[in-house]
Scaffold this active site. Structure first.
Site, PDB file in Angstrom:
ATOM      1  N   ASN A 190       0.825  -1.218   0.000  1.00 13.08           N
ATOM      2  CA  ASN A 190       0.000   0.000   0.000  1.00 13.08           C
ATOM      3  C   ASN A 190       0.851   1.256   0.000  1.00 13.08           C
ATOM      4  O   ASN A 190       0.716   2.143   0.832  1.00 13.08           O
ATOM      5  CB  ASN A 190      -0.977   0.000   1.185  1.00 13.08           C
ATOM      6  CG  ASN A 190      -0.304  -0.234   2.522  1.00 13.08           C
ATOM      7  OD1 ASN A 190       0.755  -0.845   2.603  1.00 13.08           O
ATOM      8  ND2 ASN A 190      -0.920   0.259   3.575  1.00 13.08           N
ATOM      9  N   HIS A 218      -7.098  -9.638   4.832  1.00  5.96           N
ATOM     10  CA  HIS A 218      -7.481  -8.905   6.040  1.00  5.96           C
ATOM     11  C   HIS A 218      -8.977  -9.112   6.203  1.00  5.96           C
ATOM     12  O   HIS A 218      -9.729  -8.896   5.260  1.00  5.96           O
ATOM     13  CB  HIS A 218      -7.156  -7.419   5.852  1.00  5.96           C
ATOM     14  CG  HIS A 218      -7.708  -6.525   6.915  1.00  5.96           C
ATOM     15  ND1 HIS A 218      -7.092  -6.337   8.128  1.00  5.96           N
ATOM     16  CD2 HIS A 218      -8.827  -5.760   6.951  1.00  5.96           C
ATOM     17  CE1 HIS A 218      -7.795  -5.491   8.857  1.00  5.96           C
ATOM     18  NE2 HIS A 218      -8.851  -5.121   8.174  1.00  5.96           N
ATOM     19  N   ASP A 269       2.976  -6.087  12.542  1.00  4.40           N
ATOM     20  CA  ASP A 269       2.069  -5.139  11.903  1.00  4.40           C
ATOM     21  C   ASP A 269       2.647  -3.719  11.983  1.00  4.40           C
ATOM     22  O   ASP A 269       1.962  -2.760  12.339  1.00  4.40           O
ATOM     23  CB  ASP A 269       0.674  -5.194  12.535  1.00  4.40           C
ATOM     24  CG  ASP A 269      -0.343  -4.401  11.715  1.00  4.40           C
ATOM     25  OD1 ASP A 269      -0.099  -4.183  10.525  1.00  4.40           O
ATOM     26  OD2 ASP A 269      -1.378  -3.981  12.284  1.00  4.40           O
ATOM     27  N   GLY A 324      -2.733   2.337  13.319  1.00  3.91           N
ATOM     28  CA  GLY A 324      -1.499   1.563  13.292  1.00  3.91           C
ATOM     29  C   GLY A 324      -0.440   2.012  14.274  1.00  3.91           C
ATOM     30  O   GLY A 324      -0.471   3.129  14.797  1.00  3.91           O
TER      31      GLY A 324
END
Lengths: 314, 428
Positions: B99, B184, B310, B329
């Site tokens: 991404n 996801h 992550d 995040g």
């Protein structure tokens, strides 16, 4: 020169009024007692004091508001502060400025109090970490509206003498309501028993952990109540379908004279406004001065906000 | 030159090894000999001797989910800072997410990213490409061409393929190419506008919550599809007890897939969000303590195969906003191992199990020759002191962004050295 704050530091952020959750019972009662002294002043012909003379108060409203904004406006002016009201709904934020940048800009002008209303829960908390002045929450998202709960408490005390031992029903769109949350905390703290009434889709998950009884049957929820607080259906916060129709909502959750009879004989009706007549409340009932405290709520709102400004800006 | 690492406790689940011994690395950077039977005298006389004083050696960690800002978000992270952070955390292999800006969904982007990574990064990089073009969930990317160019697997990162028909075709097509699909799990209709777990905390904070049904429903759907179209399918991160139940049921029915969990969901719960700490706004969200404990149980029972960092670097501006608007995040590649060791110290998991989920398990899923210290494999080694106490300070972390979810947390266990292909690339 640093001066000692009158409101003592019992919990964190003693300088700010961010929510009832952060208040101790002593602080809450302190505000209510202080507010009582302003009720008569507001009814007299000379309403102006100089307690906040020389202080600057900025009302920062990111959401449209009539009564809360004008109430804070008037409260500040009656205490002698210089009040500036900023309607932010169509201001710098649309040019891409963040809340923090706006706050820092205003902070550079050395205000003593910022009164903030914001559509995002927690915005006043964020603001309070970044500015040097007192922050008062005038409603954030669906989290808290502390001065509304305080004015509701004052209104009840004014009529019933005390809150302890009363049974209070809060009915309507609990999910989206900051008024409901602040009132649940405050009425619980002051010793009332609280029922919340809403259709399942407008009832927050785990609401009973906040110390209330939850009802989906309005008739059961109103049983034996001293106070009935009706809430507005917040259509602007509703994304998607929560209810089949307004007509069906009114049938099951609208307050009518018949349903009110299920509460105590001398039960009183409250509403934080603005009202949707015919949606959550029968229009005649809303105007019935024997039952409805709506106008008194607005009146005492000014006194409560004066008390908050005074205590938090000393 | 040969190296001999002596006086070291070696834990390598790939060869069921937990013993004190020596490691000899040959001059090509490969493991020449390892274990209790390896003697110092087995090394050549010129070998460089490193005494590890009883510390622990494990295979270099394989982190299956990290974001590197290049290209497009260099102000959040770049290859250099990511690899510095990784090596300081004993991580030697990273699966990077697509991404970026532009999105990694075509061959020319893959060439760029591989070249750039080779020049700037000092870790093994395994780039993922997007499952769908532009991460839009509409049209599948060129799995075959991308795989040929070196793409390890496919993921739409924190986006989910909502269209069931498309998902079935992706699985069907991928099965033929032996392509790894990493999903996801989040149903968008159910998670709309949400930023936190649904429950008491959300109600108190006045935030829109999301129920774990949003995760479970996608897992249920995908595993149903998978029984029709068996392919290499991996669930990126699960967050709830109810998802585990679905996974357990399907595994016992013989459906083959793998599952990951973020170290955050194993170590934190929704209460840690406190008063709007945006660094703990994560996707999937932190859930209840009951969920956290059940995830640990899931690792114990091998229902969860992989623990990931992550790692999601975000600049301050994206986080210094009201909670609902703030970016999602937390960084984590550098603290992945130390935070995982907390689960050993508080007796939640065995050391062997933790190491397994950080090394050989992800390597097997990715089908790469990493996560092991077997003779002949490249000497990617992490050396750590199991007992060393320290406090996480954002400013000391090597990532370009400082959004750590565990600021000021007291941890026990710290990386001392990291070897990559036999070379000492980090020491503390």
């Amino acid at each position: 020169m640093a001066t000692v704050k009158k409101v003592s530091a019992i919990k964190n952020n003693p300088k700010h009024l961010l929510g009832i959750q952060n208040l101790s019972i002593i602080e809450a009662k302190n505000i209510l007692n202080e507010a009582k002294s302003f009720i008569d002043l507001n009814r007299s012909s000379s309403k102006k004091l100089d307690i906040l003379r020389g202080k600057t108060q900025i009302n920062l409203f990111f959401e449209p508001s009539t009564r809360t904004q004008s109430s804070f406006d008037l409260a500040g002016k009656r205490l002698g502060a210089d009040v500036m009201s900023m309607n932010m709904a169509n201001s710098a934020l649309k040019k891409g400025e963040t809340l923090i940048d706006t706050a820092m800009t205003l902070n550079a002008m050395h205000p003593d109090i910022i009164v903030i209303r914001h559509q995002d829960s927690g915005a006043p908390n964020l603001l309070s970490q970044k500015v040097n002045c007192t922050v008062i929450n005038a409603g954030d998202g669906r989290r808290e509206h502390p001065t509304q709960a305080l004015l509701d408490a004052l209104t009840i005390i004014n009529r019933k003498g005390n809150i302890e031992g009363l049974k209070i029903a809060i009915c309507g769109d609990i999910l989206h309501s900051r008024v409901a949350r602040s009132n649940i905390y405050l009425m619980n703290m002051l010793g009332a028993e609280v029922n919340v009434i809403a259709p399942k889709t407008l009832m927050p998950v785990a609401i009973e952990k906040l110390g209330v009884k939850a009802f989906t049957d309005m008739k059961k929820g109103l049983d034996g109540c001293d106070i009935v607080m009706m809430l507005r259906l917040q259509n602007e916060r509703m994304q998607g379908s929560f209810l089949p129709s307004k007509r069906e909502y009114y049938e099951f959750f609208g307050l009518t004279p018949e349903k009110l009879k299920l509460a105590k004989k001398d039960a009183l009706l409250m509403h934080p406004g603005p009202m949707n007549r015919g949606v959550e409340i029968d229009t005649k009932l809303a105007d019935d001065i024997n039952v409805s405290l709506v106008k008194e709520q607005v009146e005492l709102g000014v006194a409560v906000r004066m008390a908050c400004l005074k205590l938090y800006c000393k | 030159m040969e190296k001999i690492l002596s006086n070291v406790r070696i834990i390598d689940p790939s060869q069921k090894m937990d013993e004190i011994g020596n490691i000899i690395i040959d001059d090509k950077g490969k493991i020449k000999s390892i274990g209790k039977n390896t003697k110092a005298s087995d090394a050549s006389k010129t070998a460089e001797k490193i005494d590890l004083e009883g510390n622990i050696a494990i295979p270099g960690i394989v982190d299956m989910k990290a974001f590197v800002g290049e290209p497009g978000f260099e102000y959040k992270e770049n290859f250099r800072t990511l690899s510095q952070a990784a090596l300081a955390g004993g991580v030697t292999s990273i699966v990077t997410m697509p991404n970026t800006k532009p999105v990694i969904d075509n061959v020319s982007m893959v060439d760029f990213i591989i070249r750039r990574g080779r020049d700037k990064a000092k870790v093994n990089l395994y780039p993922c490409a997007a499952i769908t073009r532009q991460l839009e969930g509409q049209q599948m990317s060129e799995f075959g061409l991308l795989k040929e160019r070196g793409i390890i697997g496919f993921s739409d990162v924190n986006k989910t393929i909502q269209n069931t028909e498309l998902m079935s075709r992706i699985m069907n097509y991928a099965s033929d190419l032996d392509t790894l699909i990493m999903q996801h799990a989040e149903d968008y209709e159910l998670s709309k506008n949400s930023c936190i777990n649904e429950g008491e905390v959300a109600t108190r904070l006045g935030l829109q919550g999301v129920s774990d049904i949003a995760e479970r429903i996608i897992i249920e759907r995908d595993l149903s599809l998978l029984s029709e179209f068996p392919c290499r399918y991996h669930i990126n991160q699960i967050s709830s007890k109810n998802s585990l139940k679905v996974i357990e049921k399907n595994k016992s029915n013989g459906i083959k897939f793998s599952t990951g969990v973020s170290i955050n969901n194993l170590s934190l719960n929704e209460n840690d969000i406190g008063e709007f700490r945006t660094f703990l706004k994560l996707s999937p969200p932190l859930r209840t303590e009951e969920d956290r404990l059940s995830l640990i149980d899931g690792v114990k029972k091998d229902l969860i195969d992989v623990i990931v960092s992550d790692h999601t670097p975000e600049d301050e501006e994206s986080k210094r906003l009201p909670f609902a608007q703030a970016a999602t995040g937390s960084i984590g590649v550098e603290t992945l191992l130390p935070l995982s060791l907390e689960l050993y110290h508080n007796k939640s998991l065995t050391l062997e199990k933790i190491i397994k989920c950080l090394t050989i398990n992800p390597s097997k899923i990715l089908k790469i020759n990493k996560g092991t210290l077997k003779k002949g494999s490249e000497a990617d080694i992490c050396i750590f002191d199991l007992e060393k106490p320290w406090v996480v300070k954002a400013e000391d972390l090597k990532s370009k962004s400082k959004n750590t979810a565990i600021e000021n947390r007291k941890l026990q266990g710290k990386v001392k050295m990291t070897f990559l292909n036999g070379e000492l690339v980090y020491s503390n």
